[in-house]
Structure formats: structure tokens, C-alpha cells
Motif scaffolding. Structure first.
Motif, short mmCIF file in Angstrom:
data_model
loop_
_atom_site.label_atom_id
_atom_site.label_comp_id
_atom_site.label_asym_id
_atom_site.label_seq_id
_atom_site.Cartn_x
_atom_site.Cartn_y
_atom_site.Cartn_z
N ILE A 1 -10.42 -0.65 2.75
CA ILE A 1 -9.31 -0.43 3.67
C ILE A 1 -9.50 -1.26 4.94
N ASP B 1 -0.51 -4.79 3.19
CA ASP B 1 0.15 -3.48 3.21
C ASP B 1 -0.33 -2.65 2.01
N TYR B 2 -1.56 -2.17 2.11
CA TYR B 2 -2.20 -1.49 0.96
C TYR B 2 -1.50 -0.19 0.58
N GLN B 3 -0.88 0.49 1.53
CA GLN B 3 -0.30 1.80 1.22
C GLN B 3 0.93 1.68 0.33
N ASN B 4 1.66 0.57 0.44
CA ASN B 4 2.86 0.38 -0.37
C ASN B 4 2.63 -0.56 -1.56
N ALA C 1 -5.60 6.72 4.10
CA ALA C 1 -4.91 6.57 2.81
C ALA C 1 -4.52 7.94 2.27
N ASP D 1 -2.18 8.97 0.53
CA ASP D 1 -1.63 9.01 -0.83
C ASP D 1 -2.67 8.65 -1.89
#
Length: 331
Positions: free
Chosen positions: A259, A268-271, A288, A290
């Protein structure tokens, strides 16, 4: 100077044996009245009596002390494990002596020798597996011990582990069901059998889903300098597989460092990715939320390890026992 058992006995006009039995919590079993037990204990408190634990352990042949050796005392997982083990030890009136091997097999060996010299009744250890000298010494001396989190599958010893292969299989399968098709594995410490099992679970989930296996998706990070090595390895990963859409981290600190990499590279790792991690740390909840987790039952592991060890300590004919507990999938 603290009062001795002899001083207390003289002051209360009782025998030394009577005082000794009561102060070692054997008063009821020896048939003394509650009034006598209360009188002795209250007087002992009033004169600040402190037992000579070394002398007591020599006379009784037990120290009511457990040694615990973990690889990294600053790791959040092991800190939680220490807490769970200590709670169960205290519940059974045992004191815990905690040591850190720092992942060094030679230091682990020296710590085992030190704990033996301290007359601990038994040892719980998460072994480095870099060296088996310490484990061989414990087996030779017949000192009760339990391996926790890590183990040697071919040794007939006590251990408490999780079902590493199955829980990783379930987690990666969950990421695949969410739609990921190119899931990278980030792992380390591949000399450990439990890490090999986690890799096996990942590979089996990918194969069973009919996905193409790509060597480039398996990233092996050097534990000794993982903070810098992971940067180079992830740069290579994105160059070779630019359409990667998922990550499975075999341990929590690799997830945190990944991360950090994503943030520094403005990814944009979350999406963009579905992510899963073996166990969690508090920071992942924030960074994170999610991320899917296969959660280790730390309290159960610590409790089981202490209970097995104490049973081994109290039974010379004890047969070694292996316990495998299940993780909790948190999708």
C-alpha cells in the motif's frame, strides 16, 4: 529484610510446615481451617512476606514459569499472540518469560539454553526453521514444549497451527469470485513450511478456477530487506503484467508495504484491485477497508498452546499432540 516463613511461624505460634503449606495455597487440601488460612495470609501480607521462588522451585521441582520464544516481538501478530498466551498462563497461575529470536536460528538456540537454565517448566516457541538445533535440544532433554504458528510436519512434537493451505485457498477463491483474473501473490520466508502451504493454497485456487498460471504473478520478497526489495519487485511486476487486477498477500506487513508503494506511485489501489491478506493489522482497516482477510484465531491458538503444554508438564506419559485450527474468512 522481608519476613521469612520461620518468622511468621514463630509470630503465630504455628509450625513452619503449616505456614509453608498455607502460603503455597495448599491449606485447604491439608485440612486447615479457613480461620487459620486467613490468619496466616493476612499476617504474611502485613509483614510484606515475599516467597523465595528459587528455593520453592528447587524444593517442588517446578517453577510455575513458561518460556515463550517468538521471532519478532515488535510484530503486531506476535504481540497479540503473546497477550493471548499470557492470559491463559496467568489463569493457570503461571508466569510467562518472553524472548525474541529476531528470526535468528543461533539466537533461538541460545535462548532455549537460557530458559532451560532458568528452570522453566516448559517452552512455547514459534521456530525460525533456519536451524533445528534448539528443537533437537528440547527433544533430547524431554523438556515439554509446544510449537506455535510454525512447525516441522515430520517431527512428533506438540504444535498449534492454522490450516494455512485451506484458508488461503478460500481467500483467493473469494477474490476470483469477485471477478479478479490476474491475482498476484506477494510472499516471503519461503523456507517456512507454513508459507509453502499458503503458496500451495494460492496456486490450487488459481488452478481450480481454470485461470492461467503466470510465474510473473508470484512475487517472492526478501524478508531481510523487504521494505526496499518490495519496491523493485512490484516495479517489475507491473512492467511484466500491466493488467494485473488483484493481490494476495501471504502476511500482513507485505500488504502494508504494498500500500505504501501504491500511494507513492499514485496507483488507485482501492478501485483498481481486489485484495486479500493473510491475517490483519489495525492499519489495514483504515488504509484498505475493503480488503478481504483470512483472520487467524489468535486467542484460541494461545489458549490451546498453554493447555497442551501444561498437560505435557503434568503428565510424564503424555503423547505429543498437533492441533490445526481454522481461520475466519472476512470477505
Amino acid at each position: 529484610m522481608n519476613a521469612s516463613i520461620k518468622d511468621i511461624a514463630q509470630a503465630l505460634n504455628l509450625s513452619k510446615a503449616t505456614v509453608s503449606w498455607i502460603l503455597s495455597d495448599q491449606g485447604e487440601t491439608k485440612g486447615f481451617s479457613q480461620a487459620t488460612i486467613k490468619r496466616v495470609k493476612e499476617y504474611a501480607d502485613s509483614v510484606n512476606y515475599r516467597p523465595n521462588l528459587l528455593a520453592r522451585s528447587l524444593s517442588l521441582g517446578t517453577s510455575n514459569t513458561i518460556g515463550l520464544i517468538i521471532p519478532f516481538i515488535g510484530d503486531t501478530f506476535y504481540a497479540q499472540l503473546v497477550q493471548a498466551i499470557e492470559q491463559e498462563a496467568v489463569r493457570n497461575k503461571y508466569v510467562l518469560m518472553v524472548c525474541s529470536s529476531e528470526g535468528d536460528g543461533e539466537k533461538e538456540f541460545e535462548l532455549i539454553k537460557i530458559l532451560r537454565s532458568k528452570q522453566v517448566d516448559g517452552i512455547i516457541i514459534a521456530p525460525t526453521k533456519i536451524s533445528r538445533k534448539g528443537i533437537n535440544l528440547l527433544m533430547k532433554d524431554s523438556l515439554p514444549f509446544v510449537l506455535i504458528d510454525r512447525y516441522y510436519p515430520n517431527l512428533p512434537v506438540n504444535y498449534v497451527i492454522v490450516n494455512n493451505c485451506q484458508c488461503c485457498y478460500d481467500l483467493v477463491s473469494h477474490l476470483i469470485k469477485k471477478g479478479s483474473r490476474k491475482i498476484a501473490l506477494l510472499t516471503t520466508d519461503v523456507h517456512l513450511y507454513v508459507m509453502k502451504q499458503r503458496i500451495e493454497g494460492y496456486r490450487k485456487a488459481v488452478a481450480d478456477a481454470g485461470l492461467q498460471s503466470e510465474i510473473a504473478l508470484e512475487v517472492f520478497v526478501d524478508r531481510s530487506n523487504y521494505r526496499t526489495d518490495i519496491v523493485d519487485k512490484l516495479d517489475c511486476l507491473f512492467e511484466e503484467v500491466p493488467d494485473i487486477d488483484g493481490f494476495f498477500f501471504s502476511t500482513h506487513y507485505l500488504a502494508l508495504e504494498a500500500i505504501r508503494y501504491f500511494v507513492n506511485r499514485k496507483i488507485d489501489y482501492q478501485n483498481r484491485f481486489s485484495m486479500g491478506c493473510f491475517h490483519e493489522t489495525i492499519a489495514l482497516d483504515i488504509l484498505a477497508p475493503d480488503m478481504s482477510i483470512t483472520l487467524m484465531p489468535i486467542q484460541e491458538m494461545g489458549t490451546q498452546a498453554v493447555q497442551i503444554l501444561l498437560e505435557n508438564i503434568g503428565n510424564k506419559d503424555f503423547t505429543s499432540r498437533g492441533v490445526v485450527v481454522d481461520n475466519l474468512l472476512m470477505p
